[in-house]
Write a protein that holds these residues in place. Structure first.
Motif, PDB file in Angstrom:
ATOM      1  N   THR A 188       0.848  -1.183   0.000  1.00 52.38           N
ATOM      2  CA  THR A 188       0.000   0.000   0.000  1.00 52.38           C
ATOM      3  C   THR A 188       0.890   1.242   0.000  1.00 52.38           C
ATOM      4  OG1 THR A 188      -0.125   0.237   2.405  1.00 52.38           O
ATOM      5  CG2 THR A 188      -1.680  -1.278   1.366  1.00 52.38           C
ATOM      6  N   GLU A 189       0.284   2.390   0.026  1.00 53.16           N
ATOM      7  CA  GLU A 189       1.070   3.625   0.034  1.00 53.16           C
ATOM      8  C   GLU A 189       1.860   3.782   1.330  1.00 53.16           C
ATOM      9  OE1 GLU A 189      -1.427   6.919  -0.746  1.00 53.16           O
ATOM     10  OE2 GLU A 189      -1.959   6.287  -2.785  1.00 53.16           O
ATOM     11  N   ASN A 190       1.323   3.214   2.424  1.00 53.40           N
ATOM     12  CA  ASN A 190       1.944   3.438   3.724  1.00 53.40           C
ATOM     13  C   ASN A 190       2.750   2.266   4.257  1.00 53.40           C
ATOM     14  OD1 ASN A 190       0.705   6.021   3.892  1.00 53.40           O
ATOM     15  ND2 ASN A 190      -1.216   5.028   4.523  1.00 53.40           N
ATOM     16  N   HIS A 383      -2.264   0.051  -4.031  1.00 51.96           N
ATOM     17  CA  HIS A 383      -2.587   1.430  -4.357  1.00 51.96           C
ATOM     18  C   HIS A 383      -2.529   1.742  -5.841  1.00 51.96           C
ATOM     19  CE1 HIS A 383       1.846   1.728  -3.896  1.00 51.96           C
ATOM     20  NE2 HIS A 383       1.767   2.686  -4.781  1.00 51.96           N
ATOM     21  N   LYS A 384      -2.174   0.698  -6.636  1.00 50.93           N
ATOM     22  CA  LYS A 384      -2.260   0.877  -8.097  1.00 50.93           C
ATOM     23  C   LYS A 384      -3.547   0.276  -8.652  1.00 50.93           C
ATOM     24  CE  LYS A 384       2.638   1.274  -9.279  1.00 50.93           C
ATOM     25  NZ  LYS A 384       3.748   0.723 -10.068  1.00 50.93           N
TER      26      LYS A 384
END
Length: 385
Positions: A188-190, A383-384
């Protein structure tokens, strides 16, 4: 499955005595190890251990870390690198060459979704289940979410994941359809989280057609293995519950009615051993009309050949696929003579067949006992999309 049942029993006993507990689970292995992903061990605050995560070499260190986990009430991912020479100095005596990831989780009885509750749900019904354990390999200081989601073959979903629930549930259903476990790393982004998507089969179910004395050691040994047993016979004076282990189901039935009284799945095996040719023949006729993974016939091979020929003379068409699960004479060739030795031979053959092994001596195996290639961890970029 026996290990899971033992862990549940030990947990319930610990609860009666007011003891804290933690669950250690092997969640990933790269290389050689005594136990594979899915091996579990329950640890109590006074050091009692049920189950195993290795051949005895990791348990002591896991106990120490589990006590810390219970004190902090926070899950911890522990890496054991058995290729590391420091293991010798730690006197862990690992005896294998691999990297073993063990997740240790405190059991919070106030949490209805604690790992033991998932295990209890798994043993409550005979079906395949997928249990998902979520952890962070990249940063062990991150939150280790642990055993968090259970998806069953009947479509039920249990657990509360703060995120990824829909994705995890979809991947669990895919594991049920494909009938295999897998590992996925969700990016994920995080953060980055790894999931052990574990397919758990129901225990082996052994249906023994024949309640003679030679069935007694079979039932006892199968019980030790944690397998479920059912004994069937048309003779009420033989098929008596008190003659067999308490967990054994005993049925008095005509052969043509047996299958309607049983749940038959890909973990169900049958043994024909009534010493009554006509009963065994009728049972074989019924079994060949179903998809069964293993049918063992006690007695000489000529007996089984004769039954097959008789069925063909009746006009029954038998394909190679139907004949493939037939094993007669039943059992591995270990020189068995007594009823107990024959039982050992039969159960060993069943285990080999269900594990897709040939039952040869391990010293004839030129490679490792277990594959040293870790199941690949599939990278999934959330997240893509």
């Amino acid at each position: 499955m026996k290990e899971i049942r033992d862990i549940i029993g030990a947990f319930d006993q610990a609860q009666k005595l007011g003891k804290q507990t933690a669950l250690a689970t092997v969640v990933h292995v790269d290389g050689s190890s005594y136990r594979r992903p899915g091996a579990r061990m329950l640890i109590t605050e006074d050091g009692q251990m049920t189950g195993a995560i290795s051949g005895g070499c990791l348990e002591g260190d896991a106990l120490r870390k589990a006590l810390f986990v219970m004190m902090e009430q926070k899950s911890k991912l522990v890496t054991y690198d058995t290729n590391d020479e420091d293991d010798a100095r730690l006197e862990m005596g690992l005896g294998c060459n691999g990297i073993i990831q063990v997740l240790i989780e405190p059991i919070d009885i106030s949490d209805q979704n604690n790992p033991i509750q998932f295990l209890k749900a798994i043993v409550s019904k005979r079906q395949q289940n997928v249990l998902i354990t979520l952890f962070s390999l990249q940063n062990k200081k991150d939150t280790q979410y642990g055993t968090c989601l259970l998806v069953s073959a009947d479509g039920s979903i249990s657990g509360d994941v703060p995120f990824l629930k829909d994705i995890l549930a979809t991947d669990a259903k895919r594991a049920l359809a494909n009938r295999n476990s897998s590992f996925k790393n969700y990016i994920t982004e995080n953060n980055s989280l790894t999931a052990f998507i574990e397919l758990i089969h129901p225990p082996v179910s052994v249906v023994i057609i024949g309640a003679g004395n030679d069935a007694l050691p079979l039932v006892k040994m199968a019980d030790v293995l944690g397998w479920e047993t059912t004994v069937v016979d048309g003779r009420a004076n033989y098929a008596k519950k008190e003659r067999f282990a308490s967990a054994c189901q005993v049925l008095v039935s005509k052969p043509e009615n047996v299958l309607e009284k049983l749940m038959v799945d890909d973990q169900t095996v049958f043994l024909l051993m009534t010493h009554n040719y006509n009963y065994d023949l009728a049972m074989l006729r019924a079994l060949l009309a179903r998809k069964v993974v293993y049918i063992g016939s006690l007695g000489p091979g000529k007996k089984l050949d004769r039954m097959i020929e008789e069925l063909k003379e009746e006009g029954v068409t038998l394909t190679n696929e139907q004949l493939f699960p037939l094993y007669g004479p039943v059992g591995l060739d270990i020189g068995a003579e007594t009823a107990e030795e024959i039982a050992l031979s039969i159960l060993a053959e069943i285990k080999a067949v269900l594990s897709l092994k040939n039952g040869q001596s391990l010293r004839a195996n030129t490679g490792p006992i277990h594959s040293r290639s870790a199941l690949p961890i599939e990278q999934v970029d959330i997240h893509k999309g």
